[in-house]
Design a protein around this motif. Structure first.
Motif, PDB file in Angstrom:
ATOM      1  N   ARG A 131       0.703  -1.044   0.430  1.00 14.64           N
ATOM      2  CA  ARG A 131       0.087  -0.358   0.023  1.00 14.64           C
ATOM      3  C   ARG A 131       0.482   1.394   0.111  1.00 14.64           C
ATOM      4  NH1 ARG A 131      -5.207   0.816   1.597  1.00 14.64           N
ATOM      5  NH2 ARG A 131      -5.684  -0.963   2.274  1.00 14.64           N
ATOM      6  N   ARG A 132       0.902   2.136  -0.810  1.00 15.78           N
ATOM      7  CA  ARG A 132       2.031   3.507  -1.777  1.00 15.78           C
ATOM      8  C   ARG A 132       1.513   3.940  -2.361  1.00 15.78           C
ATOM      9  NH1 ARG A 132       4.120   1.562  -6.154  1.00 15.78           N
ATOM     10  NH2 ARG A 132       4.542  -0.497  -6.738  1.00 15.78           N
ATOM     11  N   PRO A 133       2.078   4.905  -2.404  1.00 17.30           N
ATOM     12  CA  PRO A 133       1.684   6.049  -3.604  1.00 17.30           C
ATOM     13  C   PRO A 133       2.423   5.174  -5.138  1.00 17.30           C
ATOM     14  CG  PRO A 133       3.154   6.773  -1.789  1.00 17.30           C
ATOM     15  CD  PRO A 133       3.479   5.523  -1.823  1.00 17.30           C
ATOM     16  N   ILE A 134       1.710   5.866  -5.733  1.00 23.73           N
ATOM     17  CA  ILE A 134       2.066   3.993  -7.172  1.00 23.73           C
ATOM     18  C   ILE A 134       1.461   5.786  -7.901  1.00 23.73           C
ATOM     19  CG2 ILE A 134       0.938   3.241  -8.710  1.00 23.73           C
ATOM     20  CD1 ILE A 134      -0.822   1.540  -6.476  1.00 23.73           C
ATOM     21  N   ASP A 135       3.019   5.479  -9.216  1.00 22.67           N
ATOM     22  CA  ASP A 135       2.954   6.803 -10.127  1.00 22.67           C
ATOM     23  C   ASP A 135       2.216   6.153 -10.999  1.00 22.67           C
ATOM     24  OD1 ASP A 135       4.378   8.834 -12.107  1.00 22.67           O
ATOM     25  OD2 ASP A 135       5.865   8.688 -10.756  1.00 22.67           O
ATOM     26  N   VAL A 136       1.684   7.381 -11.934  1.00 20.67           N
ATOM     27  CA  VAL A 136       0.425   6.920 -13.152  1.00 20.67           C
ATOM     28  C   VAL A 136       1.872   6.286 -13.933  1.00 20.67           C
ATOM     29  CG1 VAL A 136       1.210   9.313 -14.262  1.00 20.67           C
ATOM     30  CG2 VAL A 136      -0.580   7.672 -14.634  1.00 20.67           C
ATOM     31  N   ALA A 137       3.220   6.600 -13.953  1.00 20.11           N
ATOM     32  CA  ALA A 137       4.069   5.624 -14.880  1.00 20.11           C
ATOM     33  C   ALA A 137       4.035   4.809 -14.811  1.00 20.11           C
ATOM     34  CB  ALA A 137       5.388   6.194 -15.112  1.00 20.11           C
ATOM     35  N   GLU A 138       3.607   4.138 -13.665  1.00 16.26           N
ATOM     36  CA  GLU A 138       4.045   2.176 -13.175  1.00 16.26           C
ATOM     37  C   GLU A 138       2.565   1.226 -14.130  1.00 16.26           C
ATOM     38  OE1 GLU A 138       4.710   2.210  -9.157  1.00 16.26           O
ATOM     39  OE2 GLU A 138       4.099  -0.096  -9.321  1.00 16.26           O
ATOM     40  N   LEU A 139       1.511   2.498 -14.739  1.00 18.22           N
ATOM     41  CA  LEU A 139       0.924   1.759 -15.251  1.00 18.22           C
ATOM     42  C   LEU A 139       0.667   0.540 -16.268  1.00 18.22           C
ATOM     43  CD1 LEU A 139      -2.242   4.409 -16.778  1.00 18.22           C
ATOM     44  CD2 LEU A 139      -2.294   2.525 -14.524  1.00 18.22           C
ATOM     45  N   PRO A 140       1.891   0.749 -17.162  1.00 14.29           N
ATOM     46  CA  PRO A 140       2.552  -0.842 -17.711  1.00 14.29           C
ATOM     47  C   PRO A 140       2.928  -1.668 -17.763  1.00 14.29           C
ATOM     48  CG  PRO A 140       3.449   1.974 -18.721  1.00 14.29           C
ATOM     49  CD  PRO A 140       3.213   1.490 -17.100  1.00 14.29           C
ATOM     50  N   GLU A 141       3.169  -1.536 -15.840  1.00 11.92           N
ATOM     51  CA  GLU A 141       3.726  -2.912 -15.440  1.00 11.92           C
ATOM     52  C   GLU A 141       2.586  -4.097 -14.547  1.00 11.92           C
ATOM     53  OE1 GLU A 141       6.736  -0.875 -12.812  1.00 11.92           O
ATOM     54  OE2 GLU A 141       7.004   0.512 -14.360  1.00 11.92           O
ATOM     55  N   PHE A 142       1.819  -3.067 -14.492  1.00  9.25           N
ATOM     56  CA  PHE A 142       0.930  -4.133 -14.074  1.00  9.25           C
ATOM     57  C   PHE A 142      -0.318  -5.779 -15.099  1.00  9.25           C
ATOM     58  CE2 PHE A 142       0.055  -0.487 -11.551  1.00  9.25           C
ATOM     59  CZ  PHE A 142       0.615  -0.513 -10.316  1.00  9.25           C
ATOM     60  N   ASP A 143       0.116  -6.938 -14.393  1.00 10.41           N
ATOM     61  CA  ASP A 143      -0.168  -8.314 -15.282  1.00 10.41           C
ATOM     62  C   ASP A 143      -1.568  -7.684 -14.835  1.00 10.41           C
ATOM     63  OD1 ASP A 143       2.575  -8.317 -15.584  1.00 10.41           O
ATOM     64  OD2 ASP A 143       1.615  -9.702 -13.499  1.00 10.41           O
ATOM     65  N   GLU A 144      -2.745  -7.372 -14.132  1.00 16.92           N
ATOM     66  CA  GLU A 144      -4.448  -7.653 -13.888  1.00 16.92           C
ATOM     67  C   GLU A 144      -4.237  -5.756 -12.762  1.00 16.92           C
ATOM     68  OE1 GLU A 144      -5.817 -10.408 -12.219  1.00 16.92           O
ATOM     69  OE2 GLU A 144      -4.112 -12.186 -12.974  1.00 16.92           O
ATOM     70  N   VAL A 145      -5.567  -5.608 -13.084  1.00 16.61           N
ATOM     71  CA  VAL A 145      -5.899  -4.148 -12.551  1.00 16.61           C
ATOM     72  C   VAL A 145      -7.520  -4.104 -12.359  1.00 16.61           C
ATOM     73  CG1 VAL A 145      -6.827  -1.799 -12.949  1.00 16.61           C
ATOM     74  CG2 VAL A 145      -4.707  -2.826 -13.439  1.00 16.61           C
ATOM     75  N   GLY A 146      -7.585  -4.288 -10.662  1.00 14.42           N
ATOM     76  CA  GLY A 146      -9.279  -4.512 -10.580  1.00 14.42           C
ATOM     77  C   GLY A 146      -9.686  -3.385  -9.991  1.00 14.42           C
ATOM     78  N   ALA A 147     -11.074  -2.860 -10.498  1.00 15.53           N
ATOM     79  CA  ALA A 147     -11.650  -1.795  -9.294  1.00 15.53           C
ATOM     80  C   ALA A 147     -12.316  -2.217  -8.054  1.00 15.53           C
ATOM     81  CB  ALA A 147     -12.702  -0.819 -10.331  1.00 15.53           C
ATOM     82  N   VAL A 148     -12.432  -1.894  -6.633  1.00 11.45           N
ATOM     83  CA  VAL A 148     -12.771  -2.678  -6.428  1.00 11.45           C
ATOM     84  C   VAL A 148     -13.821  -2.547  -5.140  1.00 11.45           C
ATOM     85  CG1 VAL A 148     -10.801  -4.523  -6.152  1.00 11.45           C
ATOM     86  CG2 VAL A 148     -11.528  -2.445  -4.013  1.00 11.45           C
ATOM     87  N   GLY A 149     -14.551  -2.684  -4.434  1.00  6.45           N
ATOM     88  CA  GLY A 149     -16.128  -1.944  -3.625  1.00  6.45           C
ATOM     89  C   GLY A 149     -17.040  -2.966  -3.402  1.00  6.45           C
ATOM     90  N   THR A 150     -18.210  -2.785  -2.392  1.00  2.00           N
ATOM     91  CA  THR A 150     -18.621  -3.275  -1.750  1.00  2.00           C
ATOM     92  C   THR A 150     -19.764  -3.938  -2.864  1.00  2.00           C
ATOM     93  OG1 THR A 150     -19.309  -2.333   0.538  1.00  2.00           O
ATOM     94  CG2 THR A 150     -21.097  -3.348  -0.408  1.00  2.00           C
ATOM     95  N   ALA A 151     -20.479  -3.177  -3.667  1.00  2.00           N
ATOM     96  CA  ALA A 151     -21.225  -3.321  -4.937  1.00  2.00           C
ATOM     97  C   ALA A 151     -20.599  -4.725  -5.647  1.00  2.00           C
ATOM     98  CB  ALA A 151     -21.579  -2.216  -6.065  1.00  2.00           C
ATOM     99  N   ALA A 152     -19.354  -5.073  -6.155  1.00  8.44           N
ATOM    100  CA  ALA A 152     -19.221  -5.631  -7.080  1.00  8.44           C
ATOM    101  C   ALA A 152     -18.219  -6.870  -6.842  1.00  8.44           C
ATOM    102  CB  ALA A 152     -18.741  -5.130  -8.107  1.00  8.44           C
ATOM    103  N   VAL A 153     -17.629  -6.809  -5.492  1.00  3.83           N
ATOM    104  CA  VAL A 153     -16.269  -7.066  -5.139  1.00  3.83           C
ATOM    105  C   VAL A 153     -14.943  -6.364  -5.709  1.00  3.83           C
ATOM    106  CG1 VAL A 153     -14.882  -9.506  -4.370  1.00  3.83           C
ATOM    107  CG2 VAL A 153     -17.586  -8.963  -3.727  1.00  3.83           C
ATOM    108  N   ILE A 154     -15.168  -7.281  -6.875  1.00  2.00           N
ATOM    109  CA  ILE A 154     -13.768  -6.565  -7.781  1.00  2.00           C
ATOM    110  C   ILE A 154     -14.758  -6.997  -9.172  1.00  2.00           C
ATOM    111  CG2 ILE A 154     -11.561  -7.132  -8.767  1.00  2.00           C
ATOM    112  CD1 ILE A 154     -11.125  -8.983  -7.062  1.00  2.00           C
ATOM    113  N   THR A 155     -14.363  -5.629  -9.932  1.00  4.97           N
ATOM    114  CA  THR A 155     -14.462  -5.489 -11.463  1.00  4.97           C
ATOM    115  C   THR A 155     -13.473  -5.651 -12.150  1.00  4.97           C
ATOM    116  OG1 THR A 155     -16.373  -4.045 -11.136  1.00  4.97           O
ATOM    117  CG2 THR A 155     -15.461  -3.809 -13.063  1.00  4.97           C
ATOM    118  N   PRO A 156     -12.855  -6.626 -12.922  1.00  2.00           N
ATOM    119  CA  PRO A 156     -11.588  -6.176 -13.729  1.00  2.00           C
ATOM    120  C   PRO A 156     -11.787  -5.774 -14.188  1.00  2.00           C
ATOM    121  CG  PRO A 156     -13.206  -8.506 -13.637  1.00  2.00           C
ATOM    122  CD  PRO A 156     -13.616  -8.111 -14.114  1.00  2.00           C
TER     123      PRO A 156
END
Ligand SMILES: Cc1ncc(COP(=O)(O)O)c(C=O)c1O
Length: 347
Positions: free
Chosen positions: A272-297
């Motif tokens: 849990r740390r600041p994530i520089d926007v320049a790091e966007l190309p480095e992720f294998d998977e990304v999710g949007a997480v919250g109560t409604a959906a748990v994880i939206t890929p």
């Protein structure tokens, strides 16, 4: 043997077809704060609220809310997921906008009362649906000059909502919005107050018009680090590492907190740390997480003139799928609740 909850005759609803929308239930519960004390609370059937036209919640946004889900488990218990975390977050919001706090016992009691009174609306196990519970605190009474209200209403309503994914995961495209912010650097982005959502509408609609169902905000101070999506936190998976932003202007998501704990428990490194926007190309998977959906890929993030892609097409990647399944099954009692996240409601 059937449990008490399984003997309750359920409301005649098409549980699996319900949207994430409002469906009338029988009762809500209301506590009034006057002369420095909360009332004992009443269950009422009325769906409207009467208040003075000069109420501070209407003019100055002195209002905070929460959102949590209640499930029927595989063995017929009715359980609320991490209710104590929602109470703590509401308390933080209340302190920040100068409303009286809702103590833990009162919060729990209010949720239990409303769930018990609406037990026939708790969707049956196996439908993927749940009872969404929405606590709300409003500054009421007449006040024209800026200042905290003298009177408050704490209300808890409940409405059944359908499964977020009707036929398997559906990944969405997101865009980074730099034109608008939802929160200010030393503002209330880390509280669940109505004004944040009004402020976020412009960015949300801007993104949708461009064809992106969700938008990702950057930190409002430097516009350099990832903040969060409009109504969910950002998580990125890099090999065996779960990365999520540390930021003062994002809502601390209960789902994110839970998923981080599960990830650590599965042997992943959690950052849990600041994530520089320049790091966007480095992720294998990304999710949007919250109560409604748990994880939206999230399978694509558009940033300036570049598109970054994640996961596998319309499907979630393997790590997000595993985390999603694990958390979903804890909520319905199919996987052992070893962290004690479920609070049983006696019906
Ligand atoms: C702005 C925002 N971020 C994140 C979340 C996810 O939080 P939670 O997991 O507690 O639902 C929500 C939903 O409550 C939200 O509105």
């Amino acid at each position: 043997m059937m449990s008490k909850a399984q003997k309750i005759e359920k409301a005649p609803l098409q549980w699996s077809e319900l949207p994430f929308g409002y469906v009338k239930t029988d009762f809500n519960v209301r506590y009034y704060y006057e002369n420095g004390a909360w009332s004992r609370g009443d269950l009422v059937a009325d769906e409207s609220i009467t208040m003075h036209m000069a109420a501070p919640c209407l003019h100055y946004g002195q209002e905070a809310f929460e959102g949590l889900k209640v499930f029927e488990t595989h063995d017929g218990r009715i359980v609320a997921f991490r209710l104590d975390e929602n109470q703590k977050r509401l308390q933080k919001s209340c302190e920040r906008i100068f409303t009286p706090i809702v103590p833990p016992d009162m919060f729990r009691d209010a949720v239990h009362r409303v769930v018990r009174a609406n037990a026939k609306f708790v969707p049956p196990f196996g439908t993927g649906a749940s009872l969404y519970v929405r606590p709300l605190i409003l500054g009421m009474g007449a006040r024209i000059g800026l200042g905290p209200a003298d009177e408050y209403l704490f209300l808890v309503m409940a409405t059944p909502v359908g499964p977020y994914y009707k036929g398997g995961f559906k990944a969405v495209k997101a865009m980074v919005v730099e034109e608008f912010d939802r929160a200010a650097p030393l503002g209330v982005g880390d509280c669940k107050v109505g004004g944040n959502y009004a402020a976020g509408l412009r960015g949300e609609i801007y993104g949708k018009k461009k064809g992106y169902p969700i938008v990702l905000y950057l930190d409002p101070k430097e516009k350099r680090y990832l903040d969060e999506f409009s109504t969910s936190n950002f998580i990125g998976i890099k090999g065996n590492t779960y990365v999520t932003p540390h930021s003062e202007s994002i809502l601390p998501s209960v789902t994110n907190k839970s998923l981080s704990q599960l990830a650590a428990d599965m042997g992943m490194t959690v950052e849990r740390r600041p994530i520089d926007v320049a790091e966007l190309p480095e992720f294998d998977e990304v999710g949007a997480v919250g109560t409604a959906a748990v994880i939206t890929p999230v399978n694509l993030i558009h940033y300036r003139d570049r598109d970054y892609t994640y996961g596998s097409g319309d499907d979630a990647g393997p790590v997000i799928t595993k985390l999603y399944n694990h958390l979903s099954k804890i909520r319905t009692g199919e996987i052992e609740d070893k962290f004690n996240w479920l609070d049983e409601v006696e019906v």
